[in-house]
Enzyme design. Structure first.
Site, PDB file in Angstrom:
ATOM      1  N   THR A  89     -12.459   1.384   6.116  1.00 27.45           N
ATOM      2  CA  THR A  89     -12.620   0.176   6.173  1.00 27.45           C
ATOM      3  C   THR A  89     -13.791  -0.421   7.153  1.00 27.45           C
ATOM      4  O   THR A  89     -14.666  -0.841   6.812  1.00 27.45           O
ATOM      5  CB  THR A  89     -11.291  -0.636   6.494  1.00 27.45           C
ATOM      6  N   LYS A 109       0.788  -7.087  -1.867  1.00 29.75           N
ATOM      7  CA  LYS A 109       0.832  -6.708  -0.374  1.00 29.75           C
ATOM      8  C   LYS A 109       2.103  -6.789  -0.071  1.00 29.75           C
ATOM      9  O   LYS A 109       2.951  -7.595  -0.815  1.00 29.75           O
ATOM     10  CB  LYS A 109       0.018  -8.084   0.177  1.00 29.75           C
ATOM     11  N   LYS A 149      -2.026  -3.259  -5.896  1.00 31.33           N
ATOM     12  CA  LYS A 149      -2.618  -2.414  -4.883  1.00 31.33           C
ATOM     13  C   LYS A 149      -2.629  -3.250  -3.619  1.00 31.33           C
ATOM     14  O   LYS A 149      -3.132  -4.384  -3.827  1.00 31.33           O
ATOM     15  CB  LYS A 149      -4.145  -1.937  -5.112  1.00 31.33           C
ATOM     16  N   SER A 197      -8.913   4.215  -0.946  1.00 27.86           N
ATOM     17  CA  SER A 197      -7.450   4.412  -1.300  1.00 27.86           C
ATOM     18  C   SER A 197      -7.452   4.602  -2.814  1.00 27.86           C
ATOM     19  O   SER A 197      -6.648   5.419  -3.415  1.00 27.86           O
ATOM     20  CB  SER A 197      -6.790   2.897  -1.310  1.00 27.86           C
ATOM     21  N   LYS A 239     -10.185  -8.688  -4.399  1.00 28.49           N
ATOM     22  CA  LYS A 239     -11.026  -7.562  -3.804  1.00 28.49           C
ATOM     23  C   LYS A 239     -11.125  -6.308  -4.869  1.00 28.49           C
ATOM     24  O   LYS A 239     -12.163  -5.734  -4.970  1.00 28.49           O
ATOM     25  CB  LYS A 239     -10.246  -7.092  -2.694  1.00 28.49           C
ATOM     26  N   ASN A 266      -8.060  -0.079  13.639  1.00 29.69           N
ATOM     27  CA  ASN A 266      -8.530   0.824  12.970  1.00 29.69           C
ATOM     28  C   ASN A 266      -9.989   0.323  12.264  1.00 29.69           C
ATOM     29  O   ASN A 266     -10.896   1.004  12.208  1.00 29.69           O
ATOM     30  CB  ASN A 266      -7.475   0.814  11.536  1.00 29.69           C
TER      31      ASN A 266
HETATM   32  N1  GLU Z   1      -4.661  -3.081   3.756  1.00 32.10           N
HETATM   33  C1  GLU Z   1      -6.023  -2.859   3.409  1.00 32.10           C
HETATM   34  C2  GLU Z   1      -6.647  -3.938   2.853  1.00 32.10           C
HETATM   35  O1  GLU Z   1      -6.338  -5.195   3.090  1.00 32.10           O
HETATM   36  C3  GLU Z   1      -5.999  -1.644   2.499  1.00 32.10           C
HETATM   37  C4  GLU Z   1      -5.266  -1.725   1.108  1.00 32.10           C
HETATM   38  C5  GLU Z   1      -5.364  -0.631   0.051  1.00 32.10           C
HETATM   39  O2  GLU Z   1      -5.898   0.369   0.738  1.00 32.10           O
HETATM   40  O3  GLU Z   1      -4.633  -0.846  -0.757  1.00 32.10           O
HETATM   41  O4  GLU Z   1      -7.514  -4.019   2.129  1.00 32.10           O
END
Ligand code: GLU
Length: 424
Positions: A197, A113, A77, A356, A101, A228
């Site tokens: 976020t 990522k 994720k 998410s 995380k 954002n």
């Molecule tokens: N890009 C966001 C982060 O760094 C969200 C990642 C997601 O929702 O999977 O946490």
């Protein structure tokens, strides 16, 4: 001695992550410490060429990546970043921070990522769509609702997620909403995802502020990055009567000691695409951002912002890491010595991936929740995570970052150990 080509030297984001892992290792029980090396190497890293036909008929090639850092606890994720500085070392670190995380929040995911080395501002809407579709088809064999689920990050947005979902679905022959999150709401996206976020930064910030007896009302807040994350965190602090004294974005830095009027600023940005030139504040030098008298500072842009030199200069009482990896490990130590509390990225900005997760669950069930329900569940999960991390930090006498890593690594490495090493 490491046998990895990418483990040594440099001062990149991946090296920051490795240093963070080294700091947590002494706190882990011996049976789990045996597995720590798992975290020091990504499970899978894919580099792809993304050629597209530009509007003028020429062909341009872009470099794309998808890294799955760890899948011990579930599917990968993590977001997709479009930025001219994207490179493998950075994407590996960003993927690794997602592993930590999702584990701190106890979401049933691993960490991944992706990114494309491109300046999306320089592409037309059609070029951006072509780039997204080609990139998606290049990584399609390693993503999927049960394999790895991308989402927005710096430089991408719900529209990009809609194109990714559509491209992946075309390849499968049916609509697969659960392959990406952060989609437009009418395409299976979740209410509350866009603001999640920034909301998480605010919720975790308020909770830790309360523990420090720092009153949010009239507190001075400075924010780097007004996308954002930064803009929604600013909105919520503003609504709590905090004073937003300084904002930096890609166009410059603005300052107003008595607080920036946010409604007027949003109207200005709508027209001019950035904060520079806003008449309700004074323009200051970008580097002066780090010297501003403030109570709370929120880096909400890119990694590697709080260097040792800046850590010595910061005037804030609290750092809320809206961005991923904004603080170098040595700068962490300085802030800690100076009694400046850091709410680390892996909890502070976890609101996005948490919603998410809710989006993915809703897509799987094809049953959608109200925004109030989503915010309520988000707030509860984040408050619990902060409480757990706070308690762990107190009982180990360590920073919130180390405590978050202790909780996360225990979960990840326990899963690794119980699954065993194939073929055994
Ligand atoms: N890009 C966001 C982060 O760094 C969200 C990642 C997601 O929702 O999977 O946490």
């Amino acid at each position: 001695m490491s046998n990895l080509s990418y483990a040594n030297g440099g001062n990149g984001a991946w090296q920051t992550f490795l240093a963070q892992v080294d700091r947590v290792a002494p706190y882990l029980s011996e049976d789990l410490a045996d597995y720590v090396d798992t975290l020091k190497r990504p499970k899978r890293a894919l580099i792809v060429d993304v050629p597209i036909i530009m509007d003028d008929g020429s062909i341009q090639h872009f470099e794309g990546y998808r890294v799955q850092h760890n899948l011990s606890r579930g599917p990968g994720k993590g977001g997709i970043r479009y930025h001219p500085d994207v490179e493998l070392n950075e994407v590996m670190a960003l993927a690794a921070w997602m592993t930590i995380k999702t584990a701190v929040l106890n979401l049933p995911f691993g960490g991944a990522k992706g990114g494309v080395r491109v300046d999306p501002r320089k592409l037309s809407a059609r070029e951006l769509e072509r780039l997204t579709r080609r990139f998606t088809s290049e990584i399609a064999h390693i993503i999927g609702p049960q394999k790895d689920i991308p989402a927005p990050d710096v430089g991408t947005n719900p529209n990009v997620m809609g194109w990714m979902m559509d491209t992946y679905s075309s390849g499968q022959g049916y609509t697969v909403t659960g392959v990406v999150t952060g989609k437009p709401v009418h395409l299976g996206g979740s209410l509350g995802r866009v603001k999640a976020t920034g909301r998480g930064v605010y919720i975790t910030g308020c909770q830790v502020a309360e523990k420090l007896s720092l009153n949010i009302e009239n507190a001075k807040v400075s924010i780097q990055g007004f996308g954002n994350v930064g803009s929604e965190a600013a909105n919520l602090f503003y609504l709590s009567n905090a004073k937003i004294v300084c904002i930096q974005d890609h166009t410059g830095t603005i300052f107003n000691a008595s607080g920036i009027e946010l409604n007027a600023l949003h109207a200005y940005i709508e027209q001019y695409q950035g904060v520079a030139g806003f008449e309700g504040a004074e323009r200051i030098d970008n580097e002066a951002f780090w010297d501003v008298e403030t109570d709370i500072i929120i880096p909400a842009a890119l990694e590697g912002q709080i260097t040792v030199a800046r850590a010595h200069r910061l005037k804030a009482k609290m750092v809320l890491e809206g961005a991923n990896g904004p603080t170098y490990p040595e700068a962490d130590d300085i802030l800690n010595e100076r009694g400046i509390m850091i709410v680390p990225d892996v909890i502070c900005n976890a609101g996005g991936v948490t919603v998410s997760y809710f989006e993915w669950v809703q897509d799987m069930a094809s049953y959608f929740w109200s925004e109030a329900e989503i915010n309520d569940r988000l707030d509860k999960l984040m408050v619990q995570a902060v409480e757990d991390v706070w308690t762990c930090a107190n009982s180990n006498g360590c920073t919130l970052r180390t405590a978050a890593y202790i909780l996360a690594c225990e979960r990840i490495l326990k899963a690794r150990k119980e699954r065993g090493i194939f073929p055994g």
